[in-house]
Design an enzyme around this catalytic site. Structure first.
Site, PDB file in Angstrom:
ATOM      1  N   ALA A 190       0.815  -1.224   0.000  1.00  0.00           N
ATOM      2  CA  ALA A 190       0.000   0.000   0.000  1.00  0.00           C
ATOM      3  C   ALA A 190       0.840   1.262   0.000  1.00  0.00           C
ATOM      4  CB  ALA A 190      -0.932  -0.003   1.198  1.00  0.00           C
ATOM      5  N   THR A 191       2.039   1.213   0.556  1.00  0.00           N
ATOM      6  CA  THR A 191       2.870   2.422   0.521  1.00  0.00           C
ATOM      7  C   THR A 191       3.125   2.806  -0.934  1.00  0.00           C
ATOM      8  OG1 THR A 191       3.886   1.842   2.631  1.00  0.00           O
ATOM      9  CG2 THR A 191       5.079   3.420   1.247  1.00  0.00           C
ATOM     10  N   CYS A 248       4.147   1.631  12.400  1.00  0.00           N
ATOM     11  CA  CYS A 248       5.162   2.542  11.855  1.00  0.00           C
ATOM     12  C   CYS A 248       5.573   3.590  12.881  1.00  0.00           C
ATOM     13  CB  CYS A 248       4.634   3.254  10.620  1.00  0.00           C
ATOM     14  SG  CYS A 248       3.805   2.169   9.495  1.00  0.00           S
TER      15      CYS A 248
HETATM   16  N1  PLP Z   1      -1.968   2.608   4.823  1.00  0.00           N
HETATM   17  C1  PLP Z   1      -2.509   2.152   5.965  1.00  0.00           C
HETATM   18  C2  PLP Z   1      -3.791   2.729   6.461  1.00  0.00           C
HETATM   19  C3  PLP Z   1      -1.863   1.161   6.701  1.00  0.00           C
HETATM   20  O1  PLP Z   1      -2.402   0.720   7.843  1.00  0.00           O
HETATM   21  C4  PLP Z   1      -0.636   0.651   6.230  1.00  0.00           C
HETATM   22  C5  PLP Z   1       0.025  -0.380   7.049  1.00  0.00           C
HETATM   23  O2  PLP Z   1       1.123  -0.744   7.032  1.00  0.00           O
HETATM   24  C6  PLP Z   1      -0.126   1.145   5.007  1.00  0.00           C
HETATM   25  C7  PLP Z   1      -0.819   2.131   4.351  1.00  0.00           C
HETATM   26  C8  PLP Z   1       1.169   0.654   4.415  1.00  0.00           C
HETATM   27  O3  PLP Z   1       0.983  -0.580   3.797  1.00  0.00           O
HETATM   28  P1  PLP Z   1       2.216  -1.478   3.328  1.00  0.00           P
HETATM   29  O4  PLP Z   1       2.767  -2.073   4.578  1.00  0.00           O
HETATM   30  O5  PLP Z   1       1.635  -2.504   2.428  1.00  0.00           O
HETATM   31  O6  PLP Z   1       3.166  -0.601   2.605  1.00  0.00           O
END
Ligand code: PLP
Length: 398
Positions: A75-76, A330
């Site tokens: 998602a990032t 995070c």
């Molecule tokens: N957006 C939200 C709301 C999240 O809770 C997270 C969690 O890590 C992310 C983005 C980032 O996702 P990823 O770990 O797949 O990069």
């Protein structure tokens, strides 16, 4: 009933890979190792077919068309691609974006980078229960606005946003809507058309898929969304995200979507009941406990509680046999209240007295009861010891 320790109750941070997902992925680490871009032999075709199935599985879960799915590393990356990709593609139309203060850093940081590049970003507040007011979105949109980005459900407090209303406003004003739906997908019904979103980010590891793989939904009609790729190279994913596809991960993401779709109707009410049992159990055993977030518009498995007079970090340390967190994965460990809790207007000391419970597929009533008992012991002990949450040198809302 005896419970197996340690207990995992941090499913908003990540989830274990479901056995069915792991089994679906396994052959793609072995004999089905081909590159889906190899069009001249069956190793490539096998991999390509698997990716096509996964694309359909992802699309089906969110009511999209398969060609509207772009696979990413999580998602990032999806958030970065959506925000920077749209801002750059539409910069001739306008250089203004709208988002909210309590978004994940995967949304806030790309916005801040765009500001350094000359874009203007409006950051909306949320109310004490964590809701964005659609009227604020309406007021923030200007003729120069190209994108609104509002998350579906918050990762810390679980509040579910009035996205449908925000979607209607964006549509009327001719502005694209992106949603970081990471915490909602697989937990609550998500339909891109019902919500009126044009771009939507998701990631497998939040719903029993592997880490390091996700997707961005990009609307292909009414309107057809344009994006500037953030990863240039071989032109994979219709030129929107270059790089050899992570076939085992994508297969796992697809399977996780299929499974989540099958379990949604049963898991939603089960987790809501478990969450309510947890909250009732805490209130029955302790005084001066308060809910952070919205009482009703909330993810089924998320409970965020303030234990007045007890330091959240000290509580987590004392509860060593239960995996919980005080904030998002995070931000944890920074010793500061999260930007989400500060956006709610909580004073630092109260924000630091808060703990997030993230219930998931494996959790049981017996585990919930055990956690309630342990909390009661440890909160009482911390309150008696007189150690108060240490307020750091930051002002709430700073
Ligand atoms: N957006 C939200 C709301 C999240 O809770 C997270 C969690 O890590 C992310 C983005 C980032 O996702 P990823 O770990 O797949 O990069």
């Amino acid at each position: 009933m005896a419970v197996k320790l340690p207990i995992y109750m941090d499913h908003n941070a990540t989830t274990p890979v479901a056995p069915e997902v792991f089994e679906a992925m396994r052959p793609y680490f072995g004999e089905r190792f081909g590159n889906p871009a190899s069009g001249s032999h069956r190793f490539g075709w096998t991999a390509e077919a698997a990716v096509a199935v996964a694309r359909e599985q992802v699309a089906r879960l969110i009511g999209a068309q398969p060609e509207e799915i772009v696979f990413t590393s999580g998602a990032t990356e999806s958030d970065n691609l959506a925000i920077k990709g749209v801002a750059q593609a539409y910069r001739d139309r306008g250089m203004h974006l709208v988002t909210a203060w309590f978004e994940h850093h995967a949304v806030l940081d790309p916005c801040q980078r765009l500001e350094r590049e000359g874009f203007e970003v409006t950051y909306l507040p949320v109310d004490r229960e964590g809701l964005v007011d659609p009227d604020d979105v309406q007021r923030a949109i200007t003729p120069r606005t190209v994108l609104v980005s509002i998350m579906l459900a918050n990762n810390e407090i679980g509040t579910i946003q009035p996205l449908q209303e925000i979607g209607r406003i964006c549509k009327t004003r001719g502005v694209l809507l992106h949603s970081d739906a990471v915490q909602g997908v697989g937990k609550i019904p998500v339909d891109v058309n019902a919500l009126g979103v044009d771009l939507l980010s998701l990631t497998a590891h939040k719903f029993y898929g592997p880490k390091g793989v996700g997707a961005l939904y990009v609307r292909s009609e009414n309107p057809r969304v344009r994006l500037v790729a953030q990863m240039d190279g071989g032109g994979h994913e219709r030129g929107r995200r270059s790089g050899t596809l992570n076939v085992p991960g994508i297969v796992g993401l697809g399977k996780a979507c299929e499974l989540a779709g099958q379990l949604l109707d049963a898991e939603g009410p089960r987790l809501t009941a478990l969450r309510e049992r947890l909250w009732a159990g805490i209130r029955a055993r302790l005084t001066d406990v308060h809910l952070n977030g919205h009482p009703a518009r909330r993810l089924p498995g998320t409970l965020h509680v303030r234990f007045e007079g007890a330091d959240g970090q000290a509580l987590l340390a004392a509860l060593s046999d239960v995996a919980l967190s005080a904030t998002s994965a995070c931000s944890s460990g920074s010793g500061e209240p999260s930007h989400v809790l500060r956006a709610l207007g909580l004073p630092a000391a109260l924000a630091l007295a808060s703990v997030r419970f993230g219930l998931g597929r494996g959790n049981t009533e017996a585990e919930v009861d055990y956690v309630c008992d342990r909390l009661a012991q440890e909160v009482a002990r911390l309150r008696a010891s007189g150690v108060q949450p240490a307020a750091p040198a930051v002002r709430a809302g700073e």
